[in-house]
Design a protein around this motif. Structure first.
Motif, PDB file in Angstrom:
ATOM      1  N   ASP A   1     -21.295 -41.967  40.163  1.00  0.00           N
ATOM      2  CA  ASP A   1     -22.075 -40.747  39.937  1.00  0.00           C
ATOM      3  C   ASP A   1     -23.536 -41.085  39.671  1.00  0.00           C
ATOM      4  O   ASP A   1     -24.449 -40.449  40.190  1.00  0.00           O
ATOM      5  CB  ASP A   1     -21.514 -39.975  38.738  1.00  0.00           C
ATOM      6  CG  ASP A   1     -20.132 -39.387  39.024  1.00  0.00           C
ATOM      7  OD1 ASP A   1     -19.777 -39.307  40.211  1.00  0.00           O
ATOM      8  OD2 ASP A   1     -19.434 -39.037  38.060  1.00  0.00           O
TER       9      ASP A   1
ATOM     10  N   TRP B   1     -27.216 -38.354  36.275  1.00  0.00           N
ATOM     11  CA  TRP B   1     -25.753 -38.429  36.324  1.00  0.00           C
ATOM     12  C   TRP B   1     -25.173 -37.125  36.872  1.00  0.00           C
ATOM     13  O   TRP B   1     -24.315 -37.123  37.749  1.00  0.00           O
ATOM     14  CB  TRP B   1     -25.185 -38.688  34.922  1.00  0.00           C
ATOM     15  CG  TRP B   1     -23.699 -38.551  34.891  1.00  0.00           C
ATOM     16  CD1 TRP B   1     -22.795 -39.470  35.319  1.00  0.00           C
ATOM     17  CD2 TRP B   1     -22.951 -37.402  34.477  1.00  0.00           C
ATOM     18  NE1 TRP B   1     -21.518 -38.983  35.192  1.00  0.00           N
ATOM     19  CE2 TRP B   1     -21.588 -37.721  34.678  1.00  0.00           C
ATOM     20  CE3 TRP B   1     -23.298 -36.160  33.966  1.00  0.00           C
ATOM     21  CZ2 TRP B   1     -20.571 -36.823  34.375  1.00  0.00           C
ATOM     22  CZ3 TRP B   1     -22.290 -35.266  33.659  1.00  0.00           C
ATOM     23  CH2 TRP B   1     -20.929 -35.594  33.868  1.00  0.00           C
TER      24      TRP B   1
ATOM     25  N   HIS C   1     -22.805 -36.532  39.916  1.00  0.00           N
ATOM     26  CA  HIS C   1     -21.457 -36.070  39.615  1.00  0.00           C
ATOM     27  C   HIS C   1     -21.138 -34.778  40.370  1.00  0.00           C
ATOM     28  O   HIS C   1     -20.070 -34.648  40.996  1.00  0.00           O
ATOM     29  CB  HIS C   1     -21.326 -35.842  38.109  1.00  0.00           C
ATOM     30  CG  HIS C   1     -19.955 -35.434  37.675  1.00  0.00           C
ATOM     31  ND1 HIS C   1     -18.874 -36.276  37.762  1.00  0.00           N
ATOM     32  CD2 HIS C   1     -19.490 -34.271  37.151  1.00  0.00           C
ATOM     33  CE1 HIS C   1     -17.805 -35.661  37.310  1.00  0.00           C
ATOM     34  NE2 HIS C   1     -18.151 -34.430  36.947  1.00  0.00           N
TER      35      HIS C   1
ATOM     36  N   PHE D   1     -17.946 -43.163  36.884  1.00  0.00           N
ATOM     37  CA  PHE D   1     -19.211 -42.812  36.218  1.00  0.00           C
ATOM     38  C   PHE D   1     -20.385 -43.502  36.896  1.00  0.00           C
ATOM     39  O   PHE D   1     -21.433 -42.918  37.159  1.00  0.00           O
ATOM     40  CB  PHE D   1     -19.110 -43.235  34.747  1.00  0.00           C
ATOM     41  CG  PHE D   1     -20.356 -43.020  33.958  1.00  0.00           C
ATOM     42  CD1 PHE D   1     -20.751 -41.738  33.585  1.00  0.00           C
ATOM     43  CD2 PHE D   1     -21.143 -44.099  33.582  1.00  0.00           C
ATOM     44  CE1 PHE D   1     -21.909 -41.536  32.853  1.00  0.00           C
ATOM     45  CE2 PHE D   1     -22.308 -43.907  32.842  1.00  0.00           C
ATOM     46  CZ  PHE D   1     -22.683 -42.621  32.479  1.00  0.00           C
TER      47      PHE D   1
ATOM     48  N   ASP E   1     -22.891 -29.608  32.716  1.00  0.00           N
ATOM     49  CA  ASP E   1     -22.418 -30.252  33.939  1.00  0.00           C
ATOM     50  C   ASP E   1     -22.086 -29.202  35.007  1.00  0.00           C
ATOM     51  O   ASP E   1     -20.931 -28.871  35.239  1.00  0.00           O
ATOM     52  CB  ASP E   1     -21.187 -31.115  33.627  1.00  0.00           C
ATOM     53  CG  ASP E   1     -20.641 -31.748  34.895  1.00  0.00           C
ATOM     54  OD1 ASP E   1     -21.405 -31.873  35.870  1.00  0.00           O
ATOM     55  OD2 ASP E   1     -19.442 -32.106  34.899  1.00  0.00           O
TER      56      ASP E   1
END
Lengths: 409, 456
Positions: free
Chosen positions: A94, A74, A78, A91, A252
């Motif tokens: 991503d 992810w 992302h 989402f 992230d």
């Protein structure tokens, strides 16, 4: 199911001694026992055996890695979408983007590594060891999502062959094969795995977000001028998002695929510890070692004039904990039972030294901002020595114990 | 008197435990003696097929120590002498005759025994072959009469599934048990240690209040009942030490011999495991060396089962047509299993027992007892040193390194790491839990043989 069993039985004579394809027996054995639990019975005592086997152990490690894999997929997608300013992504977008980046790397790692594993099993006439399932997944997670696939292939080949098989295969290797593979890429193709450009996938015609440098948090720290407060720099880095502690923990941002998320790593640690597969002693002692190193460095920074020592010395312990690959390394790499220390006392020393060395390499080494890989590999080499001393101490304490019962004469 | 709490180990909760009742089953037509059971003995036969023999009549003696004689467990006619490879005598079978003749030996009262000189006690044990009930550590071989052991350990515990419980087997033979302990007390200048379980559901006062011994109590999971563990905690074996061991159930036989002056004809055997019909799982008094064929035929359940002389962890596989062995005091039958399951590594493991925490059953199921079978539950893999074995041996021994040294034939190292304190049976649990399915008992057995051959 019956059909499948019959098929396996039909092939069996071919691969048994005397059969046409007898050399491929390890491959048959791996497929056969993967599909169905083996029909083997106990030979001599004990006549009953525990339900646990190597397959289940290794599968459990794989399960513990799932959060890291999913988050890595992810995150890679992302980051790609954010940095390239691709608008309106969800989402799911991503995840799809991330899969396109990450899944090929995993496939190449398994396919090439698996081929080597099978080849050695065939030549050496032993079974294919399930440990490879773990190595083949650990390695991709330590790579940047932009790594060229051919380098993945070369890396895993080096890791499996030189890191493991030349020592005699599973159980005999000194170094962690996945880290050996990464170290090989690190020193052979530094452009693909170091610097600022590799950690985030950038589209060829993409419009980069303003303020994007691609530098990892540790690189930001390492490049910080001596006189500037390090936490301030971190707060404002990375296109204004800022490397706050929380963001570093959540993971992230650009980095290797599977290592950046604290929660994912901690879920993995919980699974490993609850299942009794990963050593909590090593995990805990490496955190203690890291703390010791960080406080030592902070003390060094505090002892001098502002700006006397490099800014990295100011980095607090809780930042060391969540930056770079520390959690991932301490949880999944350092705990490898083959390359790590095996004695309980040895595990404490081994883990502590890993934590301490990580801080030393990060702070005191001007060349690499990150030290997890090198610290673990170095302690892999030292682990047999640590165990040797623990064993000698054990032998002495045994002699002492026996002497206690001798009548005094 | 000591009380020891053992923490490491694992109680294997196996279904099919024998009920604590003793039934008579004395209708065996044949008895046998298996000379290979007596490790280190080189038999020289003194009978041939067809010879008449008394109960207690000599069958063979040991070529290495001609004083050590082995005698017929029943009177009748030599039915067959079976030879194995290289003409080794593997079995001497005797057909029991209706009116058994008895060979007599010295008879003593329990008090007389306490005044006997050591030589006289040894003579009687050598003459009857009952010395074989006494094993010598290190190496668990038949006690050497020339050696004065520093102590003698009598094991009155059973933590492995399923061994005969002394508290049940002793019923009716209380005097013989005490007499046997008296015999042992004459063999050492040190102490005779009687090791018992802290709690016993059917405690017998004769055992709890045994005299002329030092009683100890052990609690905790298997292998808390293993002799090596007792010795390790009470009077451990350093290189050069000698300790003799005996099982409490065998002490009864020794006591009977001295009290009655003839070889005892019967002994008590525990019969358990789910391979045996539920109603038949109990204790039986059967002929020493008696044939098991009919006995088992009536009692085996429908499932194909493996029959084990001894317990499921450390016993030896036997055929259903064999006869009771000299050292045997239990019969365990467990179901055979060669079933294959699709993608077994994916199953959550609700229905499987494991000592590890990799199965749902470990977390969420409290099962009284598991019906375990002979499936290996995996396949052989390379050894990886993980320290897992250490959790199952409550002794100051690092098992991984001991196993590794034994595999490397490094006898000096194995001695330093404590192999002399152990017996292969102590590693049954390590084998049981090993995820690589290693045969650790055999590795240790070979390691011990190598140390013995090289000398200390």
């Amino acid at each position: 199911m019956k059909l499948l069993l019959d098929q396996l039985e039909k092939v069996k004579p071919l691969v048994q001694p005397g059969g046409k394809l007898e050399k491929l027996y390890p491959l048959y054995e791996a497929t056969d026992t993967f599909l169905f639990t083996p029909a083997d019975e106990t030979g001599s005592a004990p006549h009953v055996r525990d339900a646990r086997d190597m397959k289940r152990t290794m599968i459990t490690v794989l399960i513990a890695m799932i959060p890291c894999v999913l988050f890595g997929i992810w995150k890679s997608g992302h980051q790609h979408n954010v940095v390239n300013q691709i608008a309106g992504t969800t989402f799911l977008d991503d995840l799809i983007q991330g899969s396109l980046l990450v899944v090929p790397i995993i496939i190449v790692s398994y396919a090439v590594g698996g081929a080597w594993e099978t080849l050695f099993a065939v030549v050496r006439k032993h079974e294919i060891n399930e440990g490879f399932l773990v190595t083949g997944m650990l390695f991709p997670l330590t790579l940047p999502p932009t790594i060229p696939l051919w380098q993945v292939a070369v890396g895993i080949s080096f890791g499996v062959v030189i890191g493991k098989e030349v020592f005699g295969g599973t159980g005999f290797n000194v170094l962690n094969p996945a880290l050996t593979a990464r170290a090989f890429i690190f020193f052979s193709f530094p452009k693909a795995i170091t610097g600022d450009e590799v950690w985030t996938s950038v589209a060829a015609d993409g419009q980069l977000i303003e303020g994007f440098s691609g530098a990892t948090p540790l690189a930001v720290v390492a490049q910080n001028p001596e006189s500037v407060d390090i936490l301030n720099t971190l707060q404002t880095a990375d296109y204004g998002e800022g490397f706050t502690w929380m963001r570093l923990f959540m993971g992230d941002f650009g980095g290797s695929i599977g290592e950046s998320s604290g929660p994912a790593c901690l879920i993995g640690a919980a699974i490993l510890i609850l299942a009794g597969v990963g050593s909590w002693r090593i995990m805990l002692s490496s955190v203690v070692g890291l703390a010791a190193g960080a406080f030592l460095m902070n003390a060094v920074a505090a002892s001098g004039e502002p700006g006397e020592f490099i800014a990295f010395t100011q980095l607090p312990f809780h930042y060391h904990l969540v930056t770079g690959g520390f959690l991932f390394g301490a949880i999944f790499m350092a705990t490898d039972p083959v390359s790590g220390a095996a004695t309980n006392k040895g595990k404490w020393i081994y883990g502590f030294m890993i934590g301490l060395l990580i801080v030393l390499i990060r702070v005191a080494n001007p060349a690499y901002p990150e030290g997890v890989m090198l610290a673990i590999l170095f302690m892999n080499v030292m682990a047999p020595l640590i165990d040797h001393f623990v064993l000698q101490a054990h032998i002495r304490s045994r002699e002492h114990y026996l002497r206690k019962f001798k009548p005094h004469d | 008197m000591g009380s020891y709490k053992i923490r490491k180990g694992l109680d294997l909760k196996l279904k099919g435990a024998p009920m604590p009742a003793v039934a008579n089953n004395l209708d065996a037509k044949f008895v046998s003696i298996y000379p290979p059971e007596f490790t280190g003995v080189k038999p020289r036969l003194v009978v041939k097929e067809g010879d008449p023999v008394k109960r207690g009549g000599m069958l063979f003696y040991d070529k290495r120590n001609e004083q050590l004689k082995f005698r017929a467990p029943a009177g009748g006619k030599i039915d067959a002498i079976k030879l194995g490879p290289r003409r080794v005598v593997t079995e001497i079978s005797i057909e029991i005759s209706g009116d058994e003749e008895l060979e007599s030996f010295n008879q003593y009262s329990a008090e007389d025994i306490l005044a006997l000189p050591r030589e006289e006690v040894l003579d009687q044990l050598l003459e009857t072959g009952y010395l074989a009930y006494l094993l010598q550590r290190p190496f668990s071989k038949i006690a050497d009469p020339e050696v004065l052991p520093k102590s003698i350990f009598v094991n009155g515990m059973n933590t492995a599934p399923f061994q005969a419980d002394i508290h049940i087997a002793v019923a009716g033979d209380e005097a013989a048990f005490q007499a046997g302990l008296n015999v042992l007390s004459r063999l050492t200048n040190g102490k005779v240690h009687l090791c018992l379980a802290e709690h016993s559901s059917h405690a017998s006062p004769a055992v709890l209040n045994a005299k002329n011994v030092e009683s100890h109590s052990f609690s905790g999971p298997h292998p808390a009942g293993n002799t090596s563990v007792h010795i390790h905690h009470i009077d451990p074996i350093a290189p050069g030490d000698n300790v003799w061991t005996a099982r409490a159930v065998d002490v009864i036989q020794i006591g009977k011999l001295f009290l009655e002056g003839v070889l005892p004809a019967t002994k008590v055997v525990a019969v358990g495991g789910t391979g045996i019909r539920e109603t038949s799982r109990q204790y039986y008094r059967i002929r020493v060396g008696g044939g098991l064929e009919h006995f088992l035929e009536e009692r085996l359940s429908e499932v194909p089962a493996r029959i084990i002389s001894g317990d499921a962890l450390g016993g030896t596989q036997i055929g259903s047509d064999e006869r009771l062995r000299f050292y045997q005091s239990s019969i365990t039958a467990i179901p055979k299993n060669r079933e294959r399951h699709l993608l077994g590594w994916l199953s959550p493991g609700w229905g499987q027992f494991s000592a590890s925490r990799l199965f749902l059953s470990t977390w969420f199921r409290r099962v009284e007892a598991w019906d375990l079978n002979t499936n290996l539950n995996g396949s052989h893999r390379t050894m990886v040193i993980t320290g897992i074995y250490d959790k199952y041996l409550p002794m100051k021994i690092m098992v991984d390194y001991l196993v590794r040294a034994a595999l490397a034939h490094d006898t000096d190292e194995t001695v330093k790491l404590g192999i002399l304190e152990t017996d292969p049976e102590d590693f049954a649990l390590c084998s049981y839990v090993c995820p690589s399915k290693m045969d650790i008992m055999s590795i240790i057995r070979k390691g011990l043989t190598e140390v013995e051959e090289e000398g200390l």
